[in-house]
Write a protein that holds these residues in place. Structure first.
Motif, PDB file in Angstrom:
ATOM      1  N   VAL A 144      -7.319 -58.300 -20.260  1.00  9.69           N
ATOM      2  CA  VAL A 144      -6.382 -57.816 -19.246  1.00  9.69           C
ATOM      3  C   VAL A 144      -6.802 -56.424 -18.805  1.00  9.69           C
ATOM      4  CG1 VAL A 144      -3.972 -57.423 -18.646  1.00  9.69           C
ATOM      5  CG2 VAL A 144      -4.546 -59.092 -20.410  1.00  9.69           C
ATOM      6  N   PHE A 145      -6.758 -56.195 -17.497  1.00 11.92           N
ATOM      7  CA  PHE A 145      -7.104 -54.911 -16.907  1.00 11.92           C
ATOM      8  C   PHE A 145      -6.056 -54.564 -15.846  1.00 11.92           C
ATOM      9  CE2 PHE A 145     -11.024 -56.938 -18.267  1.00 11.92           C
ATOM     10  CZ  PHE A 145     -11.676 -55.935 -18.968  1.00 11.92           C
ATOM     11  N   ALA A 146      -6.229 -53.408 -15.241  1.00 12.89           N
ATOM     12  CA  ALA A 146      -5.382 -53.003 -14.115  1.00 12.89           C
ATOM     13  C   ALA A 146      -6.234 -52.227 -13.131  1.00 12.89           C
ATOM     14  CB  ALA A 146      -4.209 -52.146 -14.596  1.00 12.89           C
ATOM     15  N   ASP A 147      -5.767 -52.146 -11.902  1.00  9.77           N
ATOM     16  CA  ASP A 147      -6.319 -51.169 -10.961  1.00  9.77           C
ATOM     17  C   ASP A 147      -5.169 -50.368 -10.371  1.00  9.77           C
ATOM     18  OD1 ASP A 147      -5.324 -52.681  -8.707  1.00  9.77           O
ATOM     19  OD2 ASP A 147      -7.137 -53.899  -8.726  1.00  9.77           O
ATOM     20  N   GLN A 148      -5.486 -49.230  -9.759  1.00  9.11           N
ATOM     21  CA  GLN A 148      -4.446 -48.276  -9.364  1.00  9.11           C
ATOM     22  C   GLN A 148      -4.972 -47.351  -8.285  1.00  9.11           C
ATOM     23  OE1 GLN A 148      -4.029 -44.896 -11.935  1.00  9.11           O
ATOM     24  NE2 GLN A 148      -1.798 -44.877 -11.814  1.00  9.11           N
ATOM     25  N   TYR A 149      -4.095 -46.986  -7.334  1.00 11.45           N
ATOM     26  CA  TYR A 149      -4.441 -45.924  -6.388  1.00 11.45           C
ATOM     27  C   TYR A 149      -3.677 -44.651  -6.774  1.00 11.45           C
ATOM     28  CZ  TYR A 149      -0.348 -48.140  -4.132  1.00 11.45           C
ATOM     29  OH  TYR A 149       0.866 -48.712  -3.878  1.00 11.45           O
ATOM     30  N   PRO A 150      -4.247 -43.477  -6.514  1.00 15.78           N
ATOM     31  CA  PRO A 150      -3.694 -42.220  -7.021  1.00 15.78           C
ATOM     32  C   PRO A 150      -2.691 -41.565  -6.070  1.00 15.78           C
ATOM     33  CG  PRO A 150      -5.820 -41.789  -6.057  1.00 15.78           C
ATOM     34  CD  PRO A 150      -5.592 -43.285  -5.920  1.00 15.78           C
ATOM     35  N   PHE A 151      -1.665 -42.308  -5.713  1.00 15.88           N
ATOM     36  CA  PHE A 151      -0.658 -41.796  -4.783  1.00 15.88           C
ATOM     37  C   PHE A 151       0.731 -42.182  -5.276  1.00 15.88           C
ATOM     38  CE2 PHE A 151      -4.476 -42.385  -2.204  1.00 15.88           C
ATOM     39  CZ  PHE A 151      -4.570 -41.170  -1.552  1.00 15.88           C
ATOM     40  N   GLU A 152       1.722 -41.412  -4.875  1.00 19.71           N
ATOM     41  CA  GLU A 152       3.103 -41.681  -5.272  1.00 19.71           C
ATOM     42  C   GLU A 152       3.808 -42.643  -4.330  1.00 19.71           C
ATOM     43  OE1 GLU A 152       3.434 -37.890  -2.708  1.00 19.71           O
ATOM     44  OE2 GLU A 152       1.926 -38.993  -3.882  1.00 19.71           O
ATOM     45  N   ALA A 153       3.153 -43.000  -3.231  1.00 18.46           N
ATOM     46  CA  ALA A 153       3.742 -43.913  -2.255  1.00 18.46           C
ATOM     47  C   ALA A 153       2.937 -45.205  -2.195  1.00 18.46           C
ATOM     48  CB  ALA A 153       3.788 -43.267  -0.873  1.00 18.46           C
ATOM     49  N   SER A 154       3.643 -46.302  -2.010  1.00 19.34           N
ATOM     50  CA  SER A 154       3.009 -47.599  -1.787  1.00 19.34           C
ATOM     51  C   SER A 154       3.095 -47.923  -0.302  1.00 19.34           C
ATOM     52  CB  SER A 154       3.701 -48.682  -2.613  1.00 19.34           C
ATOM     53  OG  SER A 154       5.054 -48.824  -2.224  1.00 19.34           O
ATOM     54  N   SER A 155       2.601 -49.084   0.072  1.00 19.40           N
ATOM     55  CA  SER A 155       2.687 -49.493   1.469  1.00 19.40           C
ATOM     56  C   SER A 155       2.778 -51.009   1.533  1.00 19.40           C
ATOM     57  CB  SER A 155       1.466 -49.013   2.256  1.00 19.40           C
ATOM     58  OG  SER A 155       1.582 -49.340   3.627  1.00 19.40           O
ATOM     59  N   THR A 156       3.676 -51.496   2.375  1.00 19.73           N
ATOM     60  CA  THR A 156       3.870 -52.925   2.545  1.00 19.73           C
ATOM     61  C   THR A 156       4.560 -53.135   3.892  1.00 19.73           C
ATOM     62  OG1 THR A 156       4.718 -54.931   1.486  1.00 19.73           O
ATOM     63  CG2 THR A 156       6.094 -52.964   1.318  1.00 19.73           C
ATOM     64  N   SER A 157       5.159 -54.292   4.089  1.00 17.88           N
ATOM     65  CA  SER A 157       5.931 -54.525   5.302  1.00 17.88           C
ATOM     66  C   SER A 157       7.405 -54.233   5.036  1.00 17.88           C
ATOM     67  CB  SER A 157       5.772 -55.965   5.791  1.00 17.88           C
ATOM     68  OG  SER A 157       6.412 -56.864   4.898  1.00 17.88           O
ATOM     69  N   LEU A 158       8.135 -53.880   6.074  1.00 15.94           N
ATOM     70  CA  LEU A 158       9.575 -53.657   5.930  1.00 15.94           C
ATOM     71  C   LEU A 158      10.262 -54.941   5.488  1.00 15.94           C
ATOM     72  CD1 LEU A 158      11.684 -51.377   6.363  1.00 15.94           C
ATOM     73  CD2 LEU A 158      12.123 -52.377   8.624  1.00 15.94           C
ATOM     74  N   ASP A 159       9.786 -56.073   5.985  1.00 19.16           N
ATOM     75  CA  ASP A 159      10.338 -57.366   5.570  1.00 19.16           C
ATOM     76  C   ASP A 159      10.221 -57.563   4.061  1.00 19.16           C
ATOM     77  OD1 ASP A 159      10.183 -57.830   8.465  1.00 19.16           O
ATOM     78  OD2 ASP A 159      10.475 -59.940   7.952  1.00 19.16           O
ATOM     79  N   ALA A 160       9.006 -57.381   3.541  1.00 23.68           N
ATOM     80  CA  ALA A 160       8.775 -57.631   2.119  1.00 23.68           C
ATOM     81  C   ALA A 160       9.559 -56.668   1.245  1.00 23.68           C
ATOM     82  CB  ALA A 160       7.293 -57.543   1.802  1.00 23.68           C
TER      83      ALA A 160
END
Length: 530
Positions: free
Chosen positions: A284-300
């Motif tokens: 098992v592994f993970a990946d990650q971006y170094p920011f406090e905000a995510s991004s997606t659609s308003l719907d989701a």
């Protein structure tokens, strides 16, 4: 005369006597020589000084290159860090790389990225042969490694239906995965948070991941729940562990996070579960971006999953149904609370009203003279929007980052300058981590940060000929200045290239020279096990 000089003179005179002139080794010739750089080789080991020579697309020498060696390009590496080219295991650059406008991948090269894994979160086309043809026709500047998306496979067979597949339908889905793996896919990507993946159950993922595993691929999943939307963050991580264990392949918790104030602090428990799984032999592994905000659609983010079943027409019908209005509004209110409120949601892209791009949802609601729920419905009914959502705690970000099994990813798109207000990760993920968390901070060492971008993703994703500075491997390389490397992209003003990356080689060709693109376009379409 000294003994060794007498021997040399004897050999010389003997050669004249027999009529053969003495021979001397010719100075070696390379395509590129980099001299005197501090090498972070991608293993996580500390840097060391070395020369690096490149010939015919591969690394020929790591060590000392003779002073009389020649090359078409010689680079002074003093004061620079030489590392393997950065590998992004979760990138949304695929569609842009299929266009003439963006195939040059300038924002990626400016970060030192040489390889992107596309079709994440269960998305992308199911016909990888066609995708390969379209992307290669535009001559991409970076290497492209495809995944096959579970959501796309499910849509091809079941549409957007909220039900389990029949045995025949599951077999048909398996055939699509098998075909993609035969085309060189590096594994199965999933997005059970999104429609229609949200309607799937764990056994479906195990069945399809098993096929990917037989080919040596991975399973990487945008979790079913990164907060407390449904089964909860910890249970969603456990689902990835279950798939990895039962399907016998590497499982990746992609862009790992604890989303929303309600689950802040759960990084400790998540880490414990992953560590326990690894101790038990589950990869098992993970990946990650170094920011406090995510991004997606308003719907989701805000519209309940059951409302989205069946696609846009069905969704709009439910939104227009007065008997469903109250329960839908209650669901939106609950999701707003999960994400910390409307003030934490920034509109990223909204075609009907571009002036709202970059504004927070609470400000838009005030402009409309309504509450945040009504503003959400207004935007969704008009076509929807993509968002940036400020929902993570720094302590969780650092806790996940420090794990030896966490790779660096962007989750970013490849965007045109001036197009909307994208997440800064599209322009600055890798320099941001190097600057903020390694060079200026103490979350990780510089060697660890580089390892998370190079040797680790190469090993996890089964890129066997890249990811390290080692003779015989493909010459995907980056030279950056540790004094200046940084992201210049900001949430309100994102369209700025990163700085500090001086040189980038892709497949031995110079793609980025002294801080600017050469438009060399040497990227390749990569295939698993080739």
């Amino acid at each position: 005369m000294l003994p060794f000089l007498r021997r040399a003179a004897f050999v010389f005179l003997l050669s004249l006597f027999v009529g053969v002139a003495p021979t001397f080794a010719a100075a070696p010739t390379y395509d590129v020589i980099i001299r005197g750089a501090r090498v972070l080789d991608g293993t996580g080991a500390p840097w060391f000084y070395a020369d690096v020579a490149v010939r015919d697309g591969t690394i020929a020498v790591v060590g000392q290159v003779p002073a009389d060696a020649s090359a078409a390009t010689q680079i002074d590496g003093h004061d620079l860090i030489l590392a393997p080219g950065f590998i992004d295991p979760h990138s949304h650059a695929g569609p842009a790389l299929a266009t003439a406008q963006l195939a040059g991948a300038v924002p990626l090269l400016a970060q030192g990225v040489t390889t992107v894994f596309i079709n994440p979160d269960g998305g992308g086309p199911t016909d990888l042969a066609h995708q390969r043809e379209v992307i290669l026709a535009e001559r991409p500047a970076v290497n492209v490694a495809p995944l096959i998306g579970h959501n796309s496979v499910r849509t091809d067979i079941l549409g957007l239906a909220d039900r389990d597949p029949t045995a025949a339908e599951l077999a048909a889905m398996g055939d699509l995965v098998e075909s993609a793996m035969r085309e060189g896919a590096f594994g199965l990507s999933a997005g059970p948070f999104y429609t229609p993946g949200a309607f799937s159950k764990t056994p479906e993922h195990i069945a399809l991941a098993t096929i990917a595993g037989r080919w040596g691929g991975v399973y990487t999943s945008h979790l079913r729940d990164e907060g407390d939307y449904s089964i909860g963050l910890v249970a969603a991580v456990d689902e990835v562990i279950t798939v990895a264990r039962e399907a016998q392949l590497p499982g990746i918790v992609t862009h790992i996070k604890a989303l929303g104030p309600r689950v802040w602090g759960l990084s400790t428990e998540v880490i414990q579960h992953i560590e326990a799984a690894r101790a038990a032999g589950v990869e098992v592994f993970a990946d990650q971006y170094p920011f406090e905000a995510s991004s997606t659609s308003l719907d989701a983010a805000l519209i309940p999953a059951w409302v989205r079943e069946g696609g846009r027409a069905a969704k709009l019908a439910r939104l227009a149904d007065p008997t469903q209005d109250e329960i839908i509004r209650d669901g939106i209110a609950e999701n707003l609370d999960r994400r910390g409120g409307a003030q934490r949601i920034q509109i990223r892209s909204y075609a009907p009203h571009p002036a709202w791009e970059g504004q927070r949802l609470d400000a838009i609601a005030r402009e409309l003279g309504v509450d945040a729920i009504e503003a959400t419905l207004h935007i969704v009914k008009a076509g929807g929007a993509s968002i940036v959502s400020f929902n993570m705690a720094e302590a969780d970000i650092v806790a996940f980052m420090r794990q030896p099994w966490t790779m660096t990813c962007s989750d970013g798109a490849l965007v045109a300058m001036g197009d909307g207000v994208p997440h800064p990760r599209s322009y600055g993920t890798f320099p941001e981590k190097l600057r903020r968390y390694a060079l200026d901070g103490d979350a990780v060492t510089l060697a660890q940060a580089v390892h998370s971008m190079t040797g680790l993703p190469a090993a996890v994703m089964r890129l066997r000929d890249r990811g390290l500075v080692r003779p015989g491997l493909v010459a995907d390389l980056v030279l950056f200045d540790p004094a200046t490397i940084a992201s210049r992209s900001e949430y309100q003003d994102p369209h700025h290239l990163s700085v500090g990356v001086e040189w980038v080689l892709v497949n031995g060709q110079i793609a980025w020279r002294e801080g600017a693109s050469t438009d060399q376009r040497a990227g390749a379409w990569l295939r698993l096990n080739e």
